[in-house]
Structures are given as structure tokens and as C-alpha cells.
Design an enzyme around this catalytic site. Structure first.
Site, PDB file in Angstrom:
ATOM      1  N   ARG A 107      13.245 -98.766 -65.638  1.00 43.63           N
ATOM      2  CA  ARG A 107      13.102 -98.837 -64.182  1.00 43.63           C
ATOM      3  C   ARG A 107      14.330 -98.372 -63.409  1.00 43.63           C
ATOM      4  O   ARG A 107      15.456 -98.563 -63.863  1.00 43.63           O
ATOM      5  CB  ARG A 107      12.786-100.283 -63.780  1.00 43.63           C
ATOM      6  CG  ARG A 107      11.446-100.730 -64.281  1.00 43.63           C
ATOM      7  CD  ARG A 107      11.222-102.209 -64.072  1.00 43.63           C
ATOM      8  NE  ARG A 107       9.830-102.550 -64.408  1.00 43.63           N
ATOM      9  CZ  ARG A 107       9.393-102.752 -65.647  1.00 43.63           C
ATOM     10  NH1 ARG A 107      10.214-102.676 -66.666  1.00 43.63           N
ATOM     11  NH2 ARG A 107       8.122-103.044 -65.861  1.00 43.63           N
ATOM     12  N   HIS A 132       9.595 -95.380 -66.029  1.00 44.80           N
ATOM     13  CA  HIS A 132       9.287 -94.434 -67.106  1.00 44.80           C
ATOM     14  C   HIS A 132       9.061 -92.998 -66.639  1.00 44.80           C
ATOM     15  O   HIS A 132       8.151 -92.311 -67.099  1.00 44.80           O
ATOM     16  CB  HIS A 132       8.056 -94.916 -67.884  1.00 44.80           C
ATOM     17  CG  HIS A 132       8.305 -96.153 -68.708  1.00 44.80           C
ATOM     18  ND1 HIS A 132       9.536 -96.506 -69.191  1.00 44.80           N
ATOM     19  CD2 HIS A 132       7.448 -97.131 -69.142  1.00 44.80           C
ATOM     20  CE1 HIS A 132       9.437 -97.638 -69.890  1.00 44.80           C
ATOM     21  NE2 HIS A 132       8.195 -98.047 -69.865  1.00 44.80           N
ATOM     22  N   HIS A 206       8.171 -94.753 -76.988  1.00 47.52           N
ATOM     23  CA  HIS A 206       7.518 -96.001 -76.586  1.00 47.52           C
ATOM     24  C   HIS A 206       6.388 -96.376 -77.551  1.00 47.52           C
ATOM     25  O   HIS A 206       5.283 -96.720 -77.121  1.00 47.52           O
ATOM     26  CB  HIS A 206       6.998 -95.839 -75.158  1.00 47.52           C
ATOM     27  CG  HIS A 206       6.881 -97.110 -74.388  1.00 47.52           C
ATOM     28  ND1 HIS A 206       6.070 -98.156 -74.783  1.00 47.52           N
ATOM     29  CD2 HIS A 206       7.471 -97.508 -73.241  1.00 47.52           C
ATOM     30  CE1 HIS A 206       6.164 -99.127 -73.897  1.00 47.52           C
ATOM     31  NE2 HIS A 206       7.014 -98.765 -72.953  1.00 47.52           N
ATOM     32  N   ASP A 278      10.515-108.741 -72.346  1.00 47.87           N
ATOM     33  CA  ASP A 278      10.447-107.400 -71.766  1.00 47.87           C
ATOM     34  C   ASP A 278      11.825-107.153 -71.162  1.00 47.87           C
ATOM     35  O   ASP A 278      11.975-106.987 -69.959  1.00 47.87           O
ATOM     36  CB  ASP A 278       9.342-107.343 -70.699  1.00 47.87           C
ATOM     37  CG  ASP A 278       9.067-105.911 -70.239  1.00 47.87           C
ATOM     38  OD1 ASP A 278       9.731-104.986 -70.727  1.00 47.87           O
ATOM     39  OD2 ASP A 278       8.176-105.735 -69.374  1.00 47.87           O
ATOM     40  N   GLU A 344      12.396-100.032 -77.736  1.00 47.63           N
ATOM     41  CA  GLU A 344      12.758 -98.838 -76.968  1.00 47.63           C
ATOM     42  C   GLU A 344      14.280 -98.733 -76.902  1.00 47.63           C
ATOM     43  O   GLU A 344      14.918 -99.473 -76.156  1.00 47.63           O
ATOM     44  CB  GLU A 344      12.162 -98.934 -75.568  1.00 47.63           C
ATOM     45  CG  GLU A 344      10.658 -99.086 -75.555  1.00 47.63           C
ATOM     46  CD  GLU A 344      10.160 -99.804 -74.298  1.00 47.63           C
ATOM     47  OE1 GLU A 344      10.479 -99.360 -73.187  1.00 47.63           O
ATOM     48  OE2 GLU A 344       9.466-100.827 -74.434  1.00 47.63           O
TER      49      GLU A 344
HETATM   50  C1  BGC Z   1       8.332-101.971 -69.779  1.00 43.03           C
HETATM   51  C2  BGC Z   1       7.178-102.892 -69.490  1.00 43.03           C
HETATM   52  C3  BGC Z   1       5.974-102.047 -69.295  1.00 43.03           C
HETATM   53  C4  BGC Z   1       5.736-101.256 -70.557  1.00 43.03           C
HETATM   54  C5  BGC Z   1       4.577-100.317 -70.444  1.00 43.03           C
HETATM   55  C6  BGC Z   1       8.043-101.291 -71.051  1.00 43.03           C
HETATM   56  O1  BGC Z   1       9.082-100.440 -71.382  1.00 43.03           O
HETATM   57  O2  BGC Z   1       9.565-102.644 -69.811  1.00 43.03           O
HETATM   58  O3  BGC Z   1       7.438-103.665 -68.342  1.00 43.03           O
HETATM   59  O4  BGC Z   1       4.850-102.802 -69.007  1.00 43.03           O
HETATM   60  O5  BGC Z   1       6.876-100.513 -70.864  1.00 43.03           O
HETATM   61  O6  BGC Z   1       4.666 -99.573 -69.324  1.00 43.03           O
END
Ligand code: BGC
Length: 382
Positions: A107, A132, A206, A278, A344
Site C-alpha cells: 500500500r 499492489h 503473490h 496481514d 510476500e
Molecule cells: C495485502 C492484503 C490483500 C491481499 C490481496 C496482501 O498483500 O496485504 O491486505 O488483501 O494482498 O490483495
């Protein structure tokens, strides 16, 4: 009656000829059409196979890993990566499953940052923040692909040109990612990028893993170790507060291996913000940017294990909190909350707005280079 004389030299020569033929026959990489998108573009899938029979499928769309077939402790192969059978679903339904994420993974607060006195505004796609890489991030683009093999590995190189202003990011960026799958069941992901104007960059993969199989239910029994003494707490929109907080004595302490589910329901405020884990862990390194073990995770049930190595400073450990069974996965799988986890490797979220975090700025003349390795193995019973 004919007599056969056993001659080790001849048998040896015969066996090495067979093994040589087998090696030649080992088709380490193959490609076929995976599907066609609504706009008519064709999506290819590459299968990278090794001499042990393990294989990984990767699309030229988003560099998406659609399948990872690796053995359990009895030697039985299963696909441990969540995904879709249909190419279009990766554009419409996918929470970045298996994808290369960029230009900035994770983010950026309110989609805003300043660089060298210029203010930039990004596409907003996650409760007021940029997530992302934006609305059409690197995960939704078709990359140019080149495949090759070496004596012990299959390699797929993907290249993407992201134009100046793409999703609001400055600078024309060229990103190259090479996936290498070798005979030790190691998947190496090498990222490389250059720009013609100062920009920010944070690339990751991811993949969603379930070490019992992509449709095998909860991962809460998997045992996780993260080599990190601190993490970056977040606000309710999952933007870091800027603090690096000790994990010691908190639910975020994975320094000694523990089941993912042990503390996930503890009612902790940070866990409530993320609906589970998360968060970004600050990896412990002998020296900044050292390529080292970052995490291990195994399933006591199947024995499958991942050793994760990276030179990146952070790791987003995400427990599939937003999976809710509403999208139809591969083989009609119904992926539920906690049905997978993601590892990640990354720079810290919202780094462009936190001068105390390691920099994510890339300037003309510099090269962004980073490597992450997923080593798939097995562990005997605990
Ligand atoms: C984020 C999550 C998100 C997920 C899928 C992760 O990298 O931190 O908050 O829901 O990706 O988008």
C-alpha cells in the site's frame, strides 16, 4: 542355447546412454495456450519441470504462477498453489493469486507521495489507498517471455515496459523477472528494473500456498518461523504507523516456530485490523540487503515445507483473510478464509511516505536487483 556374459563395462555404457537419452528427453520447459482474454489476447502457460518430476506453471499474463506440483513426505505430488482454470478470472476475480505485483507491491497511503519536490497521485483501489500497483497493475499485463534451460534448471524470463505515468507512477520503467526452477526444487525469482526518471518500486510475487494441496482447507495447523524481531504495526486501513515494534511477547512472535493458528484468534487490535495476519515483518539480517533465510513453514500433515530466502528487508505474511469462498478456483475449488498463506518478500508498505523506512526510490542509471528463493522440501514427522 545362447550364453549371456555379464560385462559391467558394457552394462555401464548402456546405462549411461539410457540416462543420457533420459536427460535429453527431460523436457524441462514446455509452452501452450492457457486461454484467450475478452479482448482477444492469447495467454500462454509455461511448465517448468525438473528431474524429480516436480513442476511449476507460469503465465505470461502477470507472470502468474498457476500451479506448483511438489511431493509430500511420501513422495506424492500435489498442487500447493491456489489459482484459476480460466485466464479471464485472473483479470476479474483474483486477489493477485500467484502474480507478479508492481510497480509498488502493498500500500501507499491515499495514493500520494512526493519525490524530488514533485507530488504524485496514484490510482486508488483499496479503501482510500493505492494497493499492489493500481487498477491495472503488473499482474494484469502480458509480459514478453523467453524460455531456456540449463543442465539442471528451467528458466523463464519475463519483461514488461511500464510507461511514464502508468497508474500514476513517474518514469518509464523496464522490469525483467526471471523464474528459475532447478533440480533441488528451488524456485528462484530474480527481479531487475531500470527507469528513465526517478520513481518508486517494490516488486513481489503473490502466491497463495497451502502445503496440503491448493484445495485442502485451513492452513492454521501449518508451522511458521519468521526471522524477525520487529514488525511494522498498521492503522485500520493497513497503512504502517511508521513504528517498528518488537514482536517479543506478542502474537507476531514467530521467531521460534509455532502453528499459524495458535494466536490468530487472540482478539489483538492489530489482528482485528488485518482480520488475521496481514503485516510486514522486519527481517533480521547480518547486514542490510544480505541474502538470507527469512522464514520457514511446514505442514505437519503432509510434511511439505518451504524455506524462504531473500535479500529484501521485509516480509508480508498474509493468512488469506479476505478469501471468502465466493470465487470458483481451479478444479471447482472453493477457497475459504485461511485456506492459504502468502509470503510476500518486499520493501515496507508505504515506504515513499516514511523516510525512516529503507528507500524504494529508483533513479535513472541505477538498477533495481533483488532475489527471492522458495525452496520446496519435506520434513519428517515432528
Ligand atoms: C495485502 C492484503 C490483500 C491481499 C490481496 C496482501 O498483500 O496485504 O491486505 O488483501 O494482498 O490483495
Amino acid at each position: 542355447m545362447k550364453k549371456y556374459i555379464f560385462c559391467p563395462a558394457i552394462v555401464g555404457a548402456f546405462l549411461s546412454l539410457v540416462s543420457c537419452m533420459t536427460n535429453e528427453k527431460l523436457d524441462r520447459i514446455s509452452v501452450k495456450q492457457f486461454g484467450v482474454l475478452d479482448d482477444g489476447r492469447s495467454v500462454q502457460v509455461y511448465t517448468l519441470k525438473n528431474s524429480t518430476g516436480s513442476s511449476i506453471d507460469i503465465l505470461d499474463l502477470g507472470g502468474i504462477i498457476t500451479a506448483i506440483n511438489v511431493p509430500d513426505r511420501e513422495g506424492h505430488l500435489a498442487d500447493i498453489a491456489l489459482g484459476f482454470d480460466n485466464a479471464k478470472q485472473y483479470l476479474t476475480d483474483s486477489p493477485y493469486m500467484g502474480a507478479l505485483v508492481g510497480r509498488y507491491a502493498n500500500r501507499i497511503a491515499r495514493g500520494k507521495f512526493s519525490l524530488d519536490g514533485n507530488d504524485y497521485t496514484l490510482a486508488i483501489n483499496n479503501i482510500g489507498n493505492a494497493l499492489h500497483g493500481g487498477i491495472v497493475g503488473f499482474d494484469k499485463k502480458i509480459w514478453q517471455s523467453t524460455a531456456r534451460t540449463t543442465d539442471d534448471a528451467a528458466m523463464l524470463t519475463l519483461t514488461l515496459l511500464s510507461s511514464d505515468g502508468d497508474e500514476g507512477y513517474p518514469g518509464a520503467l523496464t522490469a525483467t523477472v526471471t523464474y528459475t526452477f532447478d533440480d533441488q526444487n528451488r524456485l528462484t525469482i530474480a527481479y531487475h528494473a531500470t527507469t528513465d526518471k526517478a520513481t518508486v518500486i517494490n516488486l513481489t510475487n503473490h502466491s497463495y500456498f497451502n502445503l496440503n494441496g491448493h484445495n485442502a482447507g485451513s492452513i492454521l495447523d501449518h508451522v511458521m518461523m519468521i526471522k524477525a524481531g520487529t514488525y511494522t504495526p498498521v492503522d485500520e486501513t493497513l497503512i504502517p504507523t511508521g513504528e517498528m515494534a518488537p514482536v517479543n511477547g506478542t502474537v507476531f512472535d514467530f521467531e521460534s516456530p509455532k502453528p499459524i493458528g495458535r494466536d490468530i484468534g487472540a482478539g489483538e487490535q492489530q489482528i482485528q485490523f488485518g482480520l488475521g495476519y496481514d503485516h510486514n515483518w522486519v527481517l533480521e539480517k547480518s547486514a542490510p540487503n544480505d541474502f538470507e533465510l527469512a522464514a520457514t513453514v511446514y505442514s505437519p500433515k503432509s510434511g511439505r515445507m518451504i524455506n524462504l530466502y531473500t535479500d529484501q528487508p521485509g516480509l508480508q505474511f498474509y493468512t488469506g483473510n479476505f478469501l471468502d469462498g465466493t470465487v470458483a478456483g481451479k478444479e471447482n475449488a472453493n477457497y475459504q478464509k485461511r485456506g492459504a498463506f502468502c509470503l510476500e518478500t518486499q520493501h515496507f508498505p508505504d515506504s515513499p511516505n516514511h523516510p525512516n523506512f529503507p528507500t524504494t526510490v529508483l533513479r535513472p542509471g541505477e538498477t533495481y536487483e533483488t532475489t527471492t528463493v522458495f525452496e520446496f522440501g519435506v520434513i519428517d514427522r515432528d
